[in-house]
Design an enzyme around this catalytic site. Structure first.
Site, PDB file in Angstrom:
ATOM      1  N   ASP A 425       0.865  -1.183   0.000  1.00  0.00           N
ATOM      2  CA  ASP A 425       0.000   0.000   0.000  1.00  0.00           C
ATOM      3  C   ASP A 425       0.902   1.234   0.000  1.00  0.00           C
ATOM      4  O   ASP A 425       1.652   1.470   0.953  1.00  0.00           O
ATOM      5  CB  ASP A 425      -0.890  -0.023   1.249  1.00  0.00           C
ATOM      6  CG  ASP A 425      -1.880   1.136   1.292  1.00  0.00           C
ATOM      7  OD1 ASP A 425      -1.766   2.067   0.473  1.00  0.00           O
ATOM      8  OD2 ASP A 425      -2.772   1.107   2.169  1.00  0.00           O
ATOM      9  N   HIS A 426       0.825   2.027  -1.067  1.00  0.00           N
ATOM     10  CA  HIS A 426       1.740   3.157  -1.219  1.00  0.00           C
ATOM     11  C   HIS A 426       1.405   4.316  -0.282  1.00  0.00           C
ATOM     12  O   HIS A 426       2.200   5.262  -0.157  1.00  0.00           O
ATOM     13  CB  HIS A 426       1.719   3.653  -2.670  1.00  0.00           C
ATOM     14  CG  HIS A 426       3.052   4.137  -3.161  1.00  0.00           C
ATOM     15  ND1 HIS A 426       3.946   4.816  -2.367  1.00  0.00           N
ATOM     16  CD2 HIS A 426       3.647   4.032  -4.379  1.00  0.00           C
ATOM     17  CE1 HIS A 426       5.032   5.112  -3.067  1.00  0.00           C
ATOM     18  NE2 HIS A 426       4.876   4.648  -4.290  1.00  0.00           N
ATOM     19  N   ARG A 427       0.265   4.276   0.375  1.00  0.00           N
ATOM     20  CA  ARG A 427      -0.079   5.382   1.276  1.00  0.00           C
ATOM     21  C   ARG A 427       0.837   5.427   2.502  1.00  0.00           C
ATOM     22  O   ARG A 427       1.412   6.485   2.793  1.00  0.00           O
ATOM     23  CB  ARG A 427      -1.554   5.278   1.690  1.00  0.00           C
ATOM     24  CG  ARG A 427      -2.537   5.477   0.534  1.00  0.00           C
ATOM     25  CD  ARG A 427      -3.965   5.216   0.962  1.00  0.00           C
ATOM     26  NE  ARG A 427      -4.153   3.841   1.437  1.00  0.00           N
ATOM     27  CZ  ARG A 427      -5.305   3.382   1.932  1.00  0.00           C
ATOM     28  NH1 ARG A 427      -6.354   4.186   2.029  1.00  0.00           N
ATOM     29  NH2 ARG A 427      -5.399   2.121   2.323  1.00  0.00           N
TER      30      ARG A 427
END
Length: 453
Positions: A425-427
């Protein structure tokens, strides 16, 4: 005096649950801590255990019903008690007998059923429309499903439940009696099927030849073909939850992928040595779980999850393992992996997997962690990419170890190679962090003594 057994809060933030089955029959004694019923949440089947010894006097909810947390599901009492008048017993407890306890959250499906009235107009008279009368009936989703499956006309069924509602026993009684009123739709369908059969059994073609059986036949009504056979399986609560969570994951979590491979001959040799001398048999997956935990300790920026207003970092490493069950994919969580020995992790992993397949996990065993591991290597899958399991920050997809030619110090040799893919998850996690984690993880697989040190 009878007491009400209510649906407990079996999961955090849950407002309802499905009563899957009763574990104790009516008028049969149960002991303290004995499982009385099983309820289904979005993630697991959970047993409701008795707080004290007693007896179930009367069920108030049928299996398969969705029930609000806190709603009554049964009348209980001391052994020897009986209830001859359910309505009066409910009134004595301050509950209106008109309330429904036969389905989800005290909300019956109120349906309008249309039946031919006794003063119907003669359909043969000019302009005579068949008269109809409409009445309201209260039926449960379970009854509605049973009626649909049996093609029953509910307008002709007299309910024996509280307030005249139709309950399961009414449907069963009709089916056992063999006098079930059929629906108009069913009758029309049967006539259509009969017409279709007649049309396809022997049809004359243009040149005088006949066509029969299931083959397509040209008739005055057009081309008739066999209908394709199929089965529709209704979604379970868990399947709906899985679909919803994974769809939201792909929609809301910007996935990126880091792939790598490692020579695992030393890892496989270590496993053989451990199993030769240890009481607990260690699997390749156990070693991978421990290696992932070590990588999380080395790269703590991976041990996080995304919240709406913050990034949450964890002090301990909890890892979820994907387990395939008859009910769907389950992800029980192995706790504090980094600080526990390999044998302890292996034993807990095996226990969680067995109880996941048998539907005996507690809700708390399915919550927590920042990483999931999905291993399809036992099926021969070489590599794959997994969807991140919310709210985790990453999922590690593990393939099978394959013998492949590799170059070692300028020489071609054969080695066991394992391929993995990390969905991230790039967040909460940047690409450089995930790449650093993958490097550490692969180094541990290549030099596996770090796992047991």
């Amino acid at each position: 005096m009878p007491a009400l057994l209510r649906m407990p809060g079996v999961a955090a933030n849950a407002t309802d649950a499905v009563l899957s089955e009763w574990q104790v029959a009516e008028n049969v004694d149960f002991t303290a801590d004995e499982a009385i019923a099983t309820v289904e949440t979005d993630k697991a089947n959970i047993d409701i255990e008795a707080e004290a010894a007693g007896v179930i006097l009367r069920y108030l909810v049928t299996p398969g019903s969705t029930v609000e947390v806190g709603a009554p599901i049964a009348l209980t009492g001391h052994p020897g008690e009986t209830v001859s008048d359910l309505d009066q017993a409910l009134r004595d407890l301050g509950i209106s007998a008109e309330e429904n306890f036969d389905n989800a959250s005290n909300q019956d499906m109120q349906v309008e059923v249309t039946a031919a009235s006794s003063h119907d107009a003669d359909v043969s008279s000019p302009g005579g429309d068949r008269g109809t009368s409409t009445q309201r009936q209260f039926v449960t989703p379970l009854v509605r499903r049973l009626a649909r499956e049996a093609n029953l006309d509910l307008s002709a069924v007299s309910g024996t439940g509280p307030g005249g509602r139709i309950v399961k026993r009414d449907i069963i009684a009709l089916l056992n009696a063999g006098t079930s009123p059929r629906t108009a739709t069913s009758s029309a369908s049967e006539r259509t099927d009969a017409d279709t059969t007649a049309a396809t059994s022997t049809a004359e073609t243009a040149d005088g030849r006949s066509s029969s059986g299931g083959e397509a036949a040209e008739t005055s009504r057009g081309t008739v073909t066999e209908r394709e056979a199929f089965t529709d399986t209704p979604h379970s609560r868990m399947r709906k939850s899985i679909a919803s969570l994974l769809t939201l994951s792909k929609q809301n979590a910007p996935h990126f992928y880091v792939r790598g491979s490692a020579r695992v001959d030393a890892l496989l040799a270590l496993r053989r040595q451990l199993n030769d001398v240890g009481d607990v048999k260690v699997s390749v997956n156990d070693l991978i779980i421990k290696a992932a935990a070590r990588a999380h300790v080395s790269v703590p920026a991976m041990n996080v999850i995304w919240l709406d207003d913050a990034v949450r970092s964890f002090g301990k490493v909890d890892i979820a393992i994907a387990v395939a069950s008859d009910r769907g994919l389950m992800t029980p969580v192995v706790r504090d992996v980094a600080n526990r020995g390999l044998s302890a992790v292996s034993a807990q992993t095996r226990d969680l997997a067995e109880r996941a397949r048998s539907g005996k996990l507690g809700q708390h065993e399915l919550e927590g962690g920042s990483l999931s591991i999905s291993n399809l290597g036992m099926y021969g899958t070489e590599e794959f990419s997994a969807i991140i399991n919310p709210p985790h920050a990453a999922t590690l997809a593990v393939g099978a170890a394959r013998s492949e030619p590799v170059v070692i110090e300028g020489e071609v040799a054969v080695a066991s190679v394992l391929r993995v893919t990390l969905s991230v998850d790039h967040r909460p996690v940047d690409g450089a962090v995930a790449a650093e984690w993958m490097k550490v993880f692969l180094d541990i697989l290549h030099s596996p003594l770090q796992i047991v040190m």
